[in-house]
Design a protein around this motif. Structure first.
Motif, PDB file in Angstrom:
ATOM      1  N   VAL A  25       0.857  -1.179   0.000  1.00  0.00           N
ATOM      2  CA  VAL A  25       0.000   0.000   0.000  1.00  0.00           C
ATOM      3  C   VAL A  25       0.897   1.233   0.000  1.00  0.00           C
ATOM      4  CG1 VAL A  25      -1.728   1.265   1.342  1.00  0.00           C
ATOM      5  CG2 VAL A  25      -1.806  -1.231   1.256  1.00  0.00           C
ATOM      6  N   GLU A  26       0.605   2.159  -0.902  1.00  0.00           N
ATOM      7  CA  GLU A  26       1.372   3.402  -0.944  1.00  0.00           C
ATOM      8  C   GLU A  26       0.957   4.260   0.244  1.00  0.00           C
ATOM      9  OE1 GLU A  26       3.966   3.901  -3.003  1.00  0.00           O
ATOM     10  OE2 GLU A  26       3.474   1.862  -3.634  1.00  0.00           O
ATOM     11  N   PHE A  27       1.957   4.725   0.969  1.00  0.00           N
ATOM     12  CA  PHE A  27       1.722   5.509   2.163  1.00  0.00           C
ATOM     13  C   PHE A  27       2.751   6.630   2.186  1.00  0.00           C
ATOM     14  CE2 PHE A  27       2.762   6.154   6.720  1.00  0.00           C
ATOM     15  CZ  PHE A  27       1.575   6.730   7.092  1.00  0.00           C
ATOM     16  N   GLY A  28       2.307   7.855   1.990  1.00  0.00           N
ATOM     17  CA  GLY A  28       3.255   8.960   1.904  1.00  0.00           C
ATOM     18  C   GLY A  28       4.175   8.730   0.714  1.00  0.00           C
ATOM     19  N   ASP A  29       5.467   8.740   0.967  1.00  0.00           N
ATOM     20  CA  ASP A  29       6.434   8.507  -0.112  1.00  0.00           C
ATOM     21  C   ASP A  29       7.051   7.110  -0.029  1.00  0.00           C
ATOM     22  OD1 ASP A  29       7.901   8.870   2.167  1.00  0.00           O
ATOM     23  OD2 ASP A  29       9.345  10.257   1.283  1.00  0.00           O
ATOM     24  N   GLN A  30       6.355   6.197   0.621  1.00  0.00           N
ATOM     25  CA  GLN A  30       6.879   4.843   0.750  1.00  0.00           C
ATOM     26  C   GLN A  30       5.797   3.811   0.491  1.00  0.00           C
ATOM     27  OE1 GLN A  30       8.342   4.435   4.757  1.00  0.00           O
ATOM     28  NE2 GLN A  30       6.327   4.187   5.622  1.00  0.00           N
ATOM     29  N   SER A  31       6.238   2.594   0.344  1.00  0.00           N
ATOM     30  CA  SER A  31       5.327   1.476   0.160  1.00  0.00           C
ATOM     31  C   SER A  31       5.364   0.624   1.429  1.00  0.00           C
ATOM     32  CB  SER A  31       5.782   0.640  -1.045  1.00  0.00           C
ATOM     33  OG  SER A  31       4.901  -0.418  -1.268  1.00  0.00           O
ATOM     34  N   VAL A  32       4.177   0.323   1.958  1.00  0.00           N
ATOM     35  CA  VAL A  32       4.065  -0.438   3.200  1.00  0.00           C
ATOM     36  C   VAL A  32       3.420  -1.782   2.881  1.00  0.00           C
ATOM     37  CG1 VAL A  32       3.014  -0.494   5.491  1.00  0.00           C
ATOM     38  CG2 VAL A  32       3.822   1.664   4.549  1.00  0.00           C
ATOM     39  N   THR A  33       4.007  -2.854   3.371  1.00  0.00           N
ATOM     40  CA  THR A  33       3.434  -4.182   3.199  1.00  0.00           C
ATOM     41  C   THR A  33       2.318  -4.377   4.221  1.00  0.00           C
ATOM     42  OG1 THR A  33       5.552  -5.055   2.457  1.00  0.00           O
ATOM     43  CG2 THR A  33       3.912  -6.656   3.194  1.00  0.00           C
ATOM     44  N   VAL A  34       1.124  -4.712   3.732  1.00  0.00           N
ATOM     45  CA  VAL A  34      -0.010  -4.981   4.612  1.00  0.00           C
ATOM     46  C   VAL A  34      -0.401  -6.436   4.420  1.00  0.00           C
ATOM     47  CG1 VAL A  34      -2.389  -4.383   5.194  1.00  0.00           C
ATOM     48  CG2 VAL A  34      -0.812  -2.600   4.434  1.00  0.00           C
ATOM     49  N   ASP A  35      -0.412  -7.179   5.521  1.00  0.00           N
ATOM     50  CA  ASP A  35      -0.811  -8.587   5.505  1.00  0.00           C
ATOM     51  C   ASP A  35      -2.053  -8.758   6.359  1.00  0.00           C
ATOM     52  OD1 ASP A  35       1.483  -9.315   4.028  1.00  0.00           O
ATOM     53  OD2 ASP A  35       2.644  -9.605   5.860  1.00  0.00           O
ATOM     54  N   LEU A  36      -2.965  -9.567   5.884  1.00  0.00           N
ATOM     55  CA  LEU A  36      -4.125  -9.973   6.674  1.00  0.00           C
ATOM     56  C   LEU A  36      -4.038 -11.485   6.787  1.00  0.00           C
ATOM     57  CD1 LEU A  36      -7.614  -8.803   6.915  1.00  0.00           C
ATOM     58  CD2 LEU A  36      -7.397 -11.099   6.009  1.00  0.00           C
ATOM     59  N   THR A  37      -4.157 -11.975   7.997  1.00  0.00           N
ATOM     60  CA  THR A  37      -3.991 -13.405   8.201  1.00  0.00           C
ATOM     61  C   THR A  37      -4.920 -13.905   9.301  1.00  0.00           C
ATOM     62  OG1 THR A  37      -2.353 -15.144   8.646  1.00  0.00           O
ATOM     63  CG2 THR A  37      -2.090 -13.086   9.845  1.00  0.00           C
ATOM     64  N   ALA A  38      -5.252 -15.162   9.214  1.00  0.00           N
ATOM     65  CA  ALA A  38      -6.018 -15.847  10.262  1.00  0.00           C
ATOM     66  C   ALA A  38      -5.764 -17.337  10.112  1.00  0.00           C
ATOM     67  CB  ALA A  38      -7.506 -15.546  10.145  1.00  0.00           C
ATOM     68  N   PRO A  39      -5.537 -18.037  11.222  1.00  0.00           N
ATOM     69  CA  PRO A  39      -5.257 -19.463  11.138  1.00  0.00           C
ATOM     70  C   PRO A  39      -6.472 -20.301  10.744  1.00  0.00           C
ATOM     71  CG  PRO A  39      -5.260 -18.749  13.424  1.00  0.00           C
ATOM     72  CD  PRO A  39      -5.411 -17.519  12.579  1.00  0.00           C
ATOM     73  N   ASP A  40      -7.676 -19.752  10.921  1.00  0.00           N
ATOM     74  CA  ASP A  40      -8.885 -20.502  10.574  1.00  0.00           C
ATOM     75  C   ASP A  40      -9.926 -19.528  10.037  1.00  0.00           C
ATOM     76  OD1 ASP A  40     -11.149 -22.079  10.383  1.00  0.00           O
ATOM     77  OD2 ASP A  40     -10.956 -22.948  12.384  1.00  0.00           O
ATOM     78  N   GLN A  41     -10.294 -19.694   8.780  1.00  0.00           N
ATOM     79  CA  GLN A  41     -11.236 -18.754   8.167  1.00  0.00           C
ATOM     80  C   GLN A  41     -12.574 -18.728   8.891  1.00  0.00           C
ATOM     81  OE1 GLN A  41     -12.067 -19.640   4.032  1.00  0.00           O
ATOM     82  NE2 GLN A  41     -14.116 -20.308   4.569  1.00  0.00           N
ATOM     83  N   ASP A  42     -12.930 -19.798   9.584  1.00  0.00           N
ATOM     84  CA  ASP A  42     -14.193 -19.829  10.322  1.00  0.00           C
ATOM     85  C   ASP A  42     -14.212 -18.836  11.479  1.00  0.00           C
ATOM     86  OD1 ASP A  42     -15.130 -21.792   8.617  1.00  0.00           O
ATOM     87  OD2 ASP A  42     -14.523 -23.441   9.938  1.00  0.00           O
ATOM     88  N   ASP A  43     -13.016 -18.364  11.902  1.00  0.00           N
ATOM     89  CA  ASP A  43     -12.919 -17.396  13.000  1.00  0.00           C
ATOM     90  C   ASP A  43     -12.929 -15.947  12.502  1.00  0.00           C
ATOM     91  OD1 ASP A  43     -12.779 -19.488  14.802  1.00  0.00           O
ATOM     92  OD2 ASP A  43     -10.582 -19.486  14.851  1.00  0.00           O
ATOM     93  N   VAL A  44     -13.115 -15.752  11.186  1.00  0.00           N
ATOM     94  CA  VAL A  44     -13.074 -14.416  10.597  1.00  0.00           C
ATOM     95  C   VAL A  44     -14.482 -14.001  10.188  1.00  0.00           C
ATOM     96  CG1 VAL A  44     -12.136 -13.008   8.738  1.00  0.00           C
ATOM     97  CG2 VAL A  44     -10.738 -14.810   9.763  1.00  0.00           C
ATOM     98  N   SER A  45     -14.917 -12.880  10.739  1.00  0.00           N
ATOM     99  CA  SER A  45     -16.247 -12.376  10.400  1.00  0.00           C
ATOM    100  C   SER A  45     -16.147 -11.296   9.327  1.00  0.00           C
ATOM    101  CB  SER A  45     -16.920 -11.785  11.649  1.00  0.00           C
ATOM    102  OG  SER A  45     -16.219 -10.625  12.063  1.00  0.00           O
ATOM    103  N   VAL A  46     -17.258 -11.037   8.668  1.00  0.00           N
ATOM    104  CA  VAL A  46     -17.314  -9.952   7.687  1.00  0.00           C
ATOM    105  C   VAL A  46     -17.037  -8.628   8.397  1.00  0.00           C
ATOM    106  CG1 VAL A  46     -18.827  -8.698   6.093  1.00  0.00           C
ATOM    107  CG2 VAL A  46     -18.858 -11.195   6.137  1.00  0.00           C
ATOM    108  N   GLU A  47     -17.512  -8.487   9.619  1.00  0.00           N
ATOM    109  CA  GLU A  47     -17.254  -7.270  10.396  1.00  0.00           C
ATOM    110  C   GLU A  47     -15.750  -7.084  10.616  1.00  0.00           C
ATOM    111  OE1 GLU A  47     -17.994  -5.673  14.892  1.00  0.00           O
ATOM    112  OE2 GLU A  47     -19.702  -6.666  13.924  1.00  0.00           O
ATOM    113  N   ALA A  48     -15.026  -8.155  10.909  1.00  0.00           N
ATOM    114  CA  ALA A  48     -13.575  -8.065  11.088  1.00  0.00           C
ATOM    115  C   ALA A  48     -12.910  -7.601   9.801  1.00  0.00           C
ATOM    116  CB  ALA A  48     -13.010  -9.417  11.525  1.00  0.00           C
ATOM    117  N   LEU A  49     -13.361  -8.107   8.675  1.00  0.00           N
ATOM    118  CA  LEU A  49     -12.802  -7.691   7.389  1.00  0.00           C
ATOM    119  C   LEU A  49     -13.139  -6.233   7.096  1.00  0.00           C
ATOM    120  CD1 LEU A  49     -13.490 -10.903   5.269  1.00  0.00           C
ATOM    121  CD2 LEU A  49     -11.324 -10.179   6.318  1.00  0.00           C
TER     122      LEU A  49
END
Length: 166
Positions: A25-49
């Motif tokens: 993701v471009e942020f100011g004058d740099q590029s920042v790596t953004v990772d989204l992770t979860a060990p089990d997709q069943d624990d991820v809600s649409v609200e969390a996303l």
């Protein structure tokens, strides 16, 4: 299985049920790596996303809150932020001046202003919990990958703690 989201697109789970998304993701004058992770997709809600997407979209204000939290830690001589700055001064000596942007004469504040946001890791399964939902990684010298400060955020965007990577 997979989760469909407007911001992240199709998040497919791996064979173990985990999900992972990564983007620069471009942020100011740099590029920042953004990772989204979860060990089990069943624990991820649409609200969390939705919260994760909002955080990524508001990276500038999230970064400002993180830096303000670091400044707040300067009152304590034993805080992780103070220890980090002292360690950087000891390691770099006068070379620290080469890494400071717009020096004001207050080295501690100048170091915090000059640190680069290297990465953001969102732990999507921690939404609403007590463990960090997002971890922001900062470094004064981007080549010194072990010398970083981590700012832990709750899912409401509040700063939970600032720690060193040690």
């Amino acid at each position: 299985m997979a989760i469909e989201h407007d911001f992240f697109g199709l998040l497919e789970s791996g064979p173990d049920g985990s999900i992972f998304w990564s983007e620069n993701v471009e942020f100011g004058d740099q590029s920042v790596t953004v990772d989204l992770t979860a060990p089990d997709q069943d624990d991820v809600s649409v609200e969390a996303l939705d919260v994760a997407a909002a955080m990524i979209s508001a990276l500038e204000s999230i970064d400002l809150a993180a830096r303000n939290a670091m400044v707040g830690e300067l009152d304590s001589r034993t805080s992780e932020v103070t220890e980090y700055i002292l360690q950087q001064q000891a390691t770099l000596g006068e070379e620290i001046d080469d890494l400071l942007i717009d020096p004001s004469g207050d080295t501690h504040i100048d170091v915090i202003k000059s640190m680069q946001l290297m990465s953001v890791t969102i732990l999507a399964d921690e939404h609403g919990g007590t463990d960090p939902f997002a971890v922001l990684e900062y470094a004064l010298d981007p080549d010194a990958t072990d010398d970083v400060l981590l700012v832990n955020l709750a899912s409401d965007g509040s700063v939970q703690s600032v720690t060193s990577a040690d």
